[in-house]
Design a protein around this motif. Sequence first.
Motif, PDB file in Angstrom:
ATOM      1  N   ALA A 677      -0.903   0.690   4.980  1.00 62.04           N
ATOM      2  CA  ALA A 677      -0.721   0.179   6.478  1.00 62.04           C
ATOM      3  C   ALA A 677       0.860  -0.281   6.555  1.00 62.04           C
ATOM      4  O   ALA A 677       1.602  -0.151   7.345  1.00 62.04           O
ATOM      5  N   LEU A 678       1.099  -0.981   5.438  1.00 64.77           N
ATOM      6  CA  LEU A 678       2.654  -1.465   5.364  1.00 64.77           C
ATOM      7  C   LEU A 678       3.495  -0.285   5.373  1.00 64.77           C
ATOM      8  O   LEU A 678       4.394  -0.353   6.136  1.00 64.77           O
ATOM      9  N   LEU A 679       3.536   0.629   4.507  1.00 61.91           N
ATOM     10  CA  LEU A 679       3.992   1.827   4.639  1.00 61.91           C
ATOM     11  C   LEU A 679       4.201   2.876   5.957  1.00 61.91           C
ATOM     12  O   LEU A 679       5.206   3.160   6.462  1.00 61.91           O
ATOM     13  N   SER A 680       2.949   2.797   6.522  1.00 62.62           N
ATOM     14  CA  SER A 680       2.903   3.250   7.951  1.00 62.62           C
ATOM     15  C   SER A 680       3.625   2.493   9.000  1.00 62.62           C
ATOM     16  O   SER A 680       4.610   3.143   9.823  1.00 62.62           O
ATOM     17  N   GLN A 681       3.807   1.421   8.742  1.00 61.15           N
ATOM     18  CA  GLN A 681       4.616   0.429   9.885  1.00 61.15           C
ATOM     19  C   GLN A 681       6.025   0.630   9.337  1.00 61.15           C
ATOM     20  O   GLN A 681       7.120   0.772  10.402  1.00 61.15           O
ATOM     21  N   VAL A 682       6.383   0.824   8.141  1.00 59.97           N
ATOM     22  CA  VAL A 682       7.910   1.267   7.846  1.00 59.97           C
ATOM     23  C   VAL A 682       8.269   2.909   8.332  1.00 59.97           C
ATOM     24  O   VAL A 682       9.283   2.934   8.995  1.00 59.97           O
ATOM     25  N   ARG A 683       7.277   3.449   8.400  1.00 56.38           N
ATOM     26  CA  ARG A 683       7.585   4.927   8.801  1.00 56.38           C
ATOM     27  C   ARG A 683       7.622   4.991  10.495  1.00 56.38           C
ATOM     28  O   ARG A 683       8.539   5.389  10.961  1.00 56.38           O
ATOM     29  N   ALA A 684       6.766   4.090  11.043  1.00 56.60           N
ATOM     30  CA  ALA A 684       6.868   3.930  12.375  1.00 56.60           C
ATOM     31  C   ALA A 684       7.922   3.437  12.979  1.00 56.60           C
ATOM     32  O   ALA A 684       8.480   3.834  13.857  1.00 56.60           O
ATOM     33  N   LEU A 685       8.723   2.550  12.127  1.00 56.72           N
ATOM     34  CA  LEU A 685       9.997   1.968  12.761  1.00 56.72           C
ATOM     35  C   LEU A 685      10.919   2.988  12.779  1.00 56.72           C
ATOM     36  O   LEU A 685      11.677   3.024  13.610  1.00 56.72           O
ATOM     37  N   PHE A 686      11.217   3.821  11.557  1.00 61.47           N
ATOM     38  CA  PHE A 686      12.211   4.609  11.398  1.00 61.47           C
ATOM     39  C   PHE A 686      11.769   5.772  12.765  1.00 61.47           C
ATOM     40  O   PHE A 686      12.956   6.349  13.285  1.00 61.47           O
ATOM     41  N   LEU A 687      10.587   6.135  13.010  1.00 60.52           N
ATOM     42  CA  LEU A 687      10.462   7.065  13.730  1.00 60.52           C
ATOM     43  C   LEU A 687      10.704   6.837  15.088  1.00 60.52           C
ATOM     44  O   LEU A 687      10.596   7.527  16.086  1.00 60.52           O
ATOM     45  N   THR A 688      11.000   5.760  15.445  1.00 58.69           N
ATOM     46  CA  THR A 688      11.593   5.224  16.912  1.00 58.69           C
ATOM     47  C   THR A 688      12.787   5.790  17.086  1.00 58.69           C
ATOM     48  O   THR A 688      13.259   5.827  18.329  1.00 58.69           O
TER      49      THR A 688
END
Length: 697
Positions: A677-688
């Motif tokens: 979940a932590l890594l998923s949030q990292v990826r979601a931030l960049f995908l913005t």
Amino acid sequence: MTTILFELGCEELPPKSLKPLRDALTSSVTEQLNAAEIGFAEIVAFAAPRRLAIQIKDIADKQPDRSEQKRGPAIKAAFDADGNPTRAAIGFAKGLGIEPSELTTINTDKGDYVGYEQTIHGKATAELLPEIFQTALDNLPIAKRMRSGASKEEFVRPVQWVVLMQDDAVIDATIQGHQTGKQTRGHRFHSPDYRDIDHADNYEALLEDARVIANFDKRQMMIANQVKALATEVNAQAIVPEALLDEVTALVDLPIALRASFEPRFLQVPQEALISTMQADQKYFCLTDDAGKLQPYFIFITNIESRDPAQIVSGNEKVVRPRLADAEFFFLQDQKQPLFALTESLKTRVFQEQLGTIFEKSERIAKLAGFIAGLLQQNGHTINIDETVRAAMLAKADLTSSLVGEFPELQGIAGTYYARLNDEPEAVAASLEEQYLPKFSGDALPQTPIGICLALADRLDTLVGIFAIGQAPTGSKDPFSLRRQAIGILRILIEKQLPINVVALVEQAIKNYNSGETQKVAKMGETFTQVMAFLNSRYRAMYTEQGVSVDTIQAVQAINPHMPLDFDQRIHAVQHFRALPQAAGLADANKRVANILAKSEDKPSDAVDTALLQEAPEQALYEAIEQAKAVTAPLIDDANYTQVLEQLAQLEAPLTAFFADVMVNSEDVALRRNRLALLSQVRALFLTVADISELQM
């Protein structure tokens, strides 16, 4: 070191091909000399209507000698037990023309072999040049070659003479079926007889004495200077298109510029028509005032130095007058009815057999242009929707006019003139010319709001219609110029800073095809998908031409933005990000994050449970993520993607520490899902902004 002169004398060469032929000949000769390792100081190229020539200065007399190692059989096979050469060694030596005793030993990692260091003597330059020049001529970019008389030799025009000299001596050879010599010809009228060239260095000076300016660039500069001087005498500026200047330069040996005039009454005709006929038919340079308004003068280039220039001026004035009178007639004829009346003729003119008439296309453009005008109003632009619809219905009317029938390049331009004469609103009139912008790569864009609406609507209607009937571009075939039209759509939306979603435009264009009695788009969903994919594919062509790397484009395309302006802002943000010191590390980290999430059999938790953050690096990463969320949220709302990525660059250190010290795939399911979940949030931030994992740093 000597000078080489090569000249190919012909009947008048095609003027539009002369400069490309000169450049191709120079390039081929240069490449061959370099490949043959023949040194030289410089190559000077000449090109005039009846000749192509090359002067090679300070060229070496011969190729350099070179050594070549020849390897023979293995030592074991080359000598017997007593050290005597075997038949294998004797045969190898005989093939080289040496005695077996002259053989040496070559040591390799695969064993020892007999060998010989052979010196290969370079050939004389004079011996190599005939083949070099013939090869260069054979490789010239000539679309259609011809034979002259009984000769089997082919060239773009009949060859009359060939010169090949080394300093003051002829290099004996046969090129293009002609024996080489040292005789050239001067100006066809002023100096038609053969002249001997005493030395290769004197070629240019000798021709100038024979009234031929052989250097293309020098001749072109003479034309440009003469034209400018004559224009200045009447307080005007010359219109000098590069292609026209090249063509005129290729038509004359001895450029003499003269100025002529025409009756001012012709200036009532659209100046684009007058300029078009004078440039295309007569190769004249037109003159304008400082405001760009055509003046009743033109400049032409003659190839002879006349004793009575007034006669030549008078002759050219007589030739141009009927052409201008024709344009005047068509212009006055069209004015016998209003522009709107011409739209009736569009009902019998086919746009495309399956897509109906141009009148039906005009109706679709009117609907789509009105829709776009509404979007512009929502974004704060001042635009009259009724005038936009009116302009769209008039947009193609001039296609049936006499003037456009004679001068097709005036489509849109003629409409603007006629609209103003009919007292149409200026916003309507100006847009008729702008609908076709941009016409080519790098061309100007429409400036008025209505012009923007027409330009977008026209291109989108064509794009959707042609895809709907299954005639999308394939390979190099693109008869409707859909690639150029798609880039035109993207350029307008981006460079005019229009935050418009292209999905809405394509959907509306499809609906317009099916709003009448006939349903022209049978597979709406499939057409929509194909058109959107085609538009997205144009980003790569457009941005690579601007020097943007392919992986930057792919990083933005990975998140599939549907607003071209938004796409452009993301491209610039990623380009800026690449220059940051953290970029390489974050690109690799994003690849790792994407791979972990893709390969994990567990679904990440919906949210990070802070109670399960056991390791200090994962706690630090969580805090960095939360801080990044807070800082970037308003930046994302403002589409300030550059600052978003600058802020996310701060995640590089905690993310690196996380991967160094934390086991993501813990045996504890809860811990594992929490870390995912932590890594998923990292990826979601960049995908913005973009998929940074696509970058190849």
